[in-house]
Write a protein that holds these residues in place. Structure first.
Motif, PDB file in Angstrom:
ATOM      1  N   LEU A   1      63.665  46.314  24.969  1.00 33.55           N
ATOM      2  CA  LEU A   1      64.954  45.619  24.777  1.00 33.55           C
ATOM      3  C   LEU A   1      66.070  46.634  25.022  1.00 33.55           C
ATOM      4  O   LEU A   1      65.993  47.769  24.538  1.00 33.55           O
ATOM      5  CB  LEU A   1      65.021  45.041  23.358  1.00 33.55           C
ATOM      6  CG  LEU A   1      66.374  44.463  22.917  1.00 33.55           C
ATOM      7  CD1 LEU A   1      66.813  43.321  23.840  1.00 33.55           C
ATOM      8  CD2 LEU A   1      66.299  43.963  21.478  1.00 33.55           C
TER       9      LEU A   1
ATOM     10  N   TRP B   1      71.138  37.232  10.019  1.00 28.87           N
ATOM     11  CA  TRP B   1      72.517  37.739   9.975  1.00 28.87           C
ATOM     12  C   TRP B   1      73.208  37.326   8.681  1.00 28.87           C
ATOM     13  O   TRP B   1      73.341  36.139   8.393  1.00 28.87           O
ATOM     14  CB  TRP B   1      73.287  37.230  11.189  1.00 28.87           C
ATOM     15  CG  TRP B   1      72.805  37.878  12.455  1.00 28.87           C
ATOM     16  CD1 TRP B   1      71.984  37.334  13.395  1.00 28.87           C
ATOM     17  CD2 TRP B   1      73.091  39.206  12.896  1.00 28.87           C
ATOM     18  NE1 TRP B   1      71.746  38.245  14.398  1.00 28.87           N
ATOM     19  CE2 TRP B   1      72.408  39.399  14.124  1.00 28.87           C
ATOM     20  CE3 TRP B   1      73.855  40.263  12.386  1.00 28.87           C
ATOM     21  CZ2 TRP B   1      72.465  40.591  14.839  1.00 28.87           C
ATOM     22  CZ3 TRP B   1      73.913  41.452  13.091  1.00 28.87           C
ATOM     23  CH2 TRP B   1      73.228  41.610  14.309  1.00 28.87           C
TER      24      TRP B   1
ATOM     25  N   GLY C   1      56.532  48.367  20.250  1.00 27.69           N
ATOM     26  CA  GLY C   1      57.895  47.830  20.360  1.00 27.69           C
ATOM     27  C   GLY C   1      58.736  47.958  19.112  1.00 27.69           C
ATOM     28  O   GLY C   1      59.499  47.042  18.781  1.00 27.69           O
TER      29      GLY C   1
ATOM     30  N   ASP D   1      75.851  44.212  18.278  1.00 29.41           N
ATOM     31  CA  ASP D   1      76.123  42.783  18.139  1.00 29.41           C
ATOM     32  C   ASP D   1      77.454  42.489  17.458  1.00 29.41           C
ATOM     33  O   ASP D   1      77.675  41.366  17.012  1.00 29.41           O
ATOM     34  CB  ASP D   1      74.974  42.116  17.367  1.00 29.41           C
ATOM     35  CG  ASP D   1      73.657  42.177  18.133  1.00 29.41           C
ATOM     36  OD1 ASP D   1      73.574  41.564  19.199  1.00 29.41           O
ATOM     37  OD2 ASP D   1      72.714  42.852  17.669  1.00 29.41           O
TER      38      ASP D   1
ATOM     39  N   THR E   1      65.354  38.327  12.822  1.00 28.01           N
ATOM     40  CA  THR E   1      66.644  38.987  12.610  1.00 28.01           C
ATOM     41  C   THR E   1      67.549  37.986  11.912  1.00 28.01           C
ATOM     42  O   THR E   1      67.879  36.937  12.463  1.00 28.01           O
ATOM     43  CB  THR E   1      67.289  39.406  13.952  1.00 28.01           C
ATOM     44  OG1 THR E   1      66.435  40.322  14.615  1.00 28.01           O
ATOM     45  CG2 THR E   1      68.639  40.071  13.723  1.00 28.01           C
TER      46      THR E   1
ATOM     47  N   HIS F   1      71.523  49.561  18.981  1.00 28.47           N
ATOM     48  CA  HIS F   1      70.087  49.472  18.756  1.00 28.47           C
ATOM     49  C   HIS F   1      69.383  48.889  19.978  1.00 28.47           C
ATOM     50  O   HIS F   1      70.017  48.288  20.849  1.00 28.47           O
ATOM     51  CB  HIS F   1      69.762  48.699  17.470  1.00 28.47           C
ATOM     52  CG  HIS F   1      70.274  47.291  17.428  1.00 28.47           C
ATOM     53  ND1 HIS F   1      71.590  46.963  17.209  1.00 28.47           N
ATOM     54  CD2 HIS F   1      69.637  46.109  17.578  1.00 28.47           C
ATOM     55  CE1 HIS F   1      71.742  45.654  17.208  1.00 28.47           C
ATOM     56  NE2 HIS F   1      70.564  45.106  17.444  1.00 28.47           N
TER      57      HIS F   1
ATOM     58  N   MET G   1      66.473  42.762   9.346  1.00 27.02           N
ATOM     59  CA  MET G   1      65.323  42.559  10.232  1.00 27.02           C
ATOM     60  C   MET G   1      64.032  42.669   9.431  1.00 27.02           C
ATOM     61  O   MET G   1      63.815  43.662   8.728  1.00 27.02           O
ATOM     62  CB  MET G   1      65.315  43.592  11.362  1.00 27.02           C
ATOM     63  CG  MET G   1      66.406  43.380  12.391  1.00 27.02           C
ATOM     64  SD  MET G   1      66.263  44.580  13.725  1.00 27.02           S
ATOM     65  CE  MET G   1      67.786  44.244  14.635  1.00 27.02           C
TER      66      MET G   1
ATOM     67  N   VAL H   1      59.877  39.808  15.174  1.00 31.03           N
ATOM     68  CA  VAL H   1      60.851  40.173  14.140  1.00 31.03           C
ATOM     69  C   VAL H   1      61.726  38.957  13.868  1.00 31.03           C
ATOM     70  O   VAL H   1      62.054  38.200  14.795  1.00 31.03           O
ATOM     71  CB  VAL H   1      61.728  41.384  14.562  1.00 31.03           C
ATOM     72  CG1 VAL H   1      62.555  41.120  15.811  1.00 31.03           C
ATOM     73  CG2 VAL H   1      62.653  41.820  13.426  1.00 31.03           C
TER      74      VAL H   1
ATOM     75  N   LEU I   1      61.784  49.204  16.599  1.00 33.97           N
ATOM     76  CA  LEU I   1      63.240  49.313  16.729  1.00 33.97           C
ATOM     77  C   LEU I   1      63.624  50.767  17.034  1.00 33.97           C
ATOM     78  O   LEU I   1      62.957  51.709  16.588  1.00 33.97           O
ATOM     79  CB  LEU I   1      63.863  48.864  15.396  1.00 33.97           C
ATOM     80  CG  LEU I   1      65.377  48.852  15.284  1.00 33.97           C
ATOM     81  CD1 LEU I   1      65.977  47.754  16.160  1.00 33.97           C
ATOM     82  CD2 LEU I   1      65.798  48.632  13.819  1.00 33.97           C
TER      83      LEU I   1
ATOM     84  N   ARG J   1      54.454  40.904  18.850  1.00 34.11           N
ATOM     85  CA  ARG J   1      55.253  41.613  17.840  1.00 34.11           C
ATOM     86  C   ARG J   1      56.502  40.797  17.542  1.00 34.11           C
ATOM     87  O   ARG J   1      57.365  40.647  18.388  1.00 34.11           O
ATOM     88  CB  ARG J   1      55.640  43.002  18.384  1.00 34.11           C
ATOM     89  CG  ARG J   1      56.245  43.943  17.362  1.00 34.11           C
ATOM     90  CD  ARG J   1      57.649  44.401  17.726  1.00 34.11           C
ATOM     91  NE  ARG J   1      58.582  43.300  17.839  1.00 34.11           N
ATOM     92  CZ  ARG J   1      59.865  43.426  18.189  1.00 34.11           C
ATOM     93  NH1 ARG J   1      60.346  44.608  18.472  1.00 34.11           N
ATOM     94  NH2 ARG J   1      60.669  42.365  18.262  1.00 34.11           N
TER      95      ARG J   1
ATOM     96  N   SER K   1      64.863  48.265  21.459  1.00 31.65           N
ATOM     97  CA  SER K   1      63.475  48.407  20.996  1.00 31.65           C
ATOM     98  C   SER K   1      62.596  48.865  22.147  1.00 31.65           C
ATOM     99  O   SER K   1      62.927  48.678  23.321  1.00 31.65           O
ATOM    100  CB  SER K   1      62.951  47.107  20.380  1.00 31.65           C
ATOM    101  OG  SER K   1      62.792  46.135  21.369  1.00 31.65           O
TER     102      SER K   1
ATOM    103  N   ILE L   1      62.565  36.588  17.223  1.00 31.30           N
ATOM    104  CA  ILE L   1      62.508  37.470  18.394  1.00 31.30           C
ATOM    105  C   ILE L   1      61.085  38.006  18.480  1.00 31.30           C
ATOM    106  O   ILE L   1      60.679  38.831  17.661  1.00 31.30           O
ATOM    107  CB  ILE L   1      63.552  38.598  18.244  1.00 31.30           C
ATOM    108  CG1 ILE L   1      64.945  37.961  18.273  1.00 31.30           C
ATOM    109  CG2 ILE L   1      63.398  39.661  19.313  1.00 31.30           C
ATOM    110  CD1 ILE L   1      66.087  38.927  18.159  1.00 31.30           C
TER     111      ILE L   1
ATOM    112  N   TYR M   1      60.166  42.683  10.267  1.00 35.64           N
ATOM    113  CA  TYR M   1      59.083  42.689  11.261  1.00 35.64           C
ATOM    114  C   TYR M   1      57.854  42.083  10.592  1.00 35.64           C
ATOM    115  O   TYR M   1      57.558  42.396   9.435  1.00 35.64           O
ATOM    116  CB  TYR M   1      58.840  44.116  11.768  1.00 35.64           C
ATOM    117  CG  TYR M   1      59.982  44.568  12.667  1.00 35.64           C
ATOM    118  CD1 TYR M   1      59.920  44.379  14.041  1.00 35.64           C
ATOM    119  CD2 TYR M   1      61.140  45.109  12.127  1.00 35.64           C
ATOM    120  CE1 TYR M   1      60.988  44.739  14.863  1.00 35.64           C
ATOM    121  CE2 TYR M   1      62.204  45.478  12.936  1.00 35.64           C
ATOM    122  CZ  TYR M   1      62.120  45.287  14.300  1.00 35.64           C
ATOM    123  OH  TYR M   1      63.176  45.641  15.108  1.00 35.64           O
TER     124      TYR M   1
ATOM    125  N   HIS N   1      72.180  47.707  22.789  1.00 37.15           N
ATOM    126  CA  HIS N   1      73.314  46.812  22.576  1.00 37.15           C
ATOM    127  C   HIS N   1      73.808  46.954  21.146  1.00 37.15           C
ATOM    128  O   HIS N   1      73.127  47.566  20.307  1.00 37.15           O
ATOM    129  CB  HIS N   1      72.919  45.352  22.836  1.00 37.15           C
ATOM    130  CG  HIS N   1      71.890  44.831  21.857  1.00 37.15           C
ATOM    131  ND1 HIS N   1      70.562  45.158  21.914  1.00 37.15           N
ATOM    132  CD2 HIS N   1      72.022  44.008  20.788  1.00 37.15           C
ATOM    133  CE1 HIS N   1      69.907  44.556  20.924  1.00 37.15           C
ATOM    134  NE2 HIS N   1      70.771  43.853  20.225  1.00 37.15           N
TER     135      HIS N   1
END
Ligand SMILES: O=C(O)CCC(=O)C(=O)O
Length: 284
Positions: free
Chosen positions: A106, A222, A142, A111, A220, A205, A131, A218, A144, A216, A207, A97, A133, A109
């Protein structure tokens, strides 16, 4: 609860560990991310203005790129999860991302996609984000934002924002959408490159916009940190949601050995629960 780290994680819904990745790995991941981003077509970026990009990190990409395999099985990350009481985490997939310079915020939302599963209404995490960065982040470039505690308690935002990630939100078609609003109890989560932010998948969350002249990025990632202690039906659901990692057998032996403990495996016959990304009435 005699583990203060776990207690904080369960209360706030997120946890920060500093200095998890060395600069050398951050540099290699930045180079890999830039290389993969350069292969995306312009349409991809137009569709994902609010994230910047949304490139899938699957097991094939993980097995093919040593830097990614190192990240997925990183010993410092495993120690942080162990500190939280998760000693056998499993990896699902990830996303690159990457917000280009001067790009929008962003939207808010969460997830969570296991809202039909009673476990989602407890503090036992099913799915968490890790996450990383790859640059230092600030509100200006930007970083979080999160609403602490929103993984276990309904927040007014839950009723104002779209429960799903729509194409319109991703493409930033309406900057006045409530998803782009500010809320009183949100907090910024600025970090240094190589720090790790762990959060419940169902934590609210967002951003900030990237107002800087630099990209920038990140990653992410899972994970299912408590997979082995989840009920059978939850494990069956995770396997159904993540699919099978057929590419794994083609990986180099060293990579396979490193990643094997992180593979999601369930061979029982429990019935998966239907995926649901909207919290039900039991979420109060
Ligand atoms: O771009 C960010 O800072 C956050 C990414 C995010 O919200 C996500 O991966 O779910």
């Amino acid at each position: 609860m005699d583990n203060p780290h776990r207690a904080r994680f369960e209360r706030d819904g997120y946890y920060i560990a500093a200095n998890v990745l060395h600069q050398d790995l951050v540099d290699r991941l930045n180079a890999l991310g830039d290389h993969i981003l350069a292969q995306q077509d312009p349409e991809h970026f137009a569709q994902h203005k609010t994230t910047g990009s949304m490139v899938l990190i699957d097991w094939a990409m993980t097995c093919d790129h040593p830097a990614m395999a190192e990240l997925v099985a990183h010993p410092n990350m495993l120690s942080v999860l162990d500190r939280l009481g998760f000693d056998q985490p499993k990896f699902g997939h990830g996303r690159i991302i990457s917000k280009p310079p001067h790009s929008p915020p962003l939207f808010w939302h969460e997830d969570g996609r296991f809202w039909n599963d009673p476990v989602s209404y407890t503090t036992q995490p099913i799915q968490v984000f890790l996450m990383y960065y790859l640059t230092d982040t600030t509100p200006q470039n930007g970083c979080l934002r999160v609403v602490p505690g929103s993984h276990r308690k309904r927040h007014p935002l839950h009723d104002r924002i779209s429960p799903r990630h729509t194409k319109e939100l991703a493409a930033y078609e309406n900057p006045d959408d409530p998803g782009f609003s500010r809320v009183d109890d949100e907090i910024d989560v600025p970090v240094k490159a190589g720090d790790l932010v762990i959060g419940y998948g169902n934590l609210l969350h967002a951003s900030h916009a990237n107002q800087s002249a630099e990209r920038r990025t990140v990653l992410t990632m899972w994970y299912y940190p408590d997979f082995t202690n989840l009920p059978e039906r939850t494990r069956a659901t995770i396997v159904a949601a993540e699919g099978h990692n057929s590419h794994f057998t083609a990986a180099a032996p060293q990579t396979r050995a490193m990643l094997a403990p992180l593979k999601i495996e369930y061979d029982g016959d429990a019935e998966p629960i239907e995926i649901e990304s909207v919290p039900g009435p039991a979420f109060k």
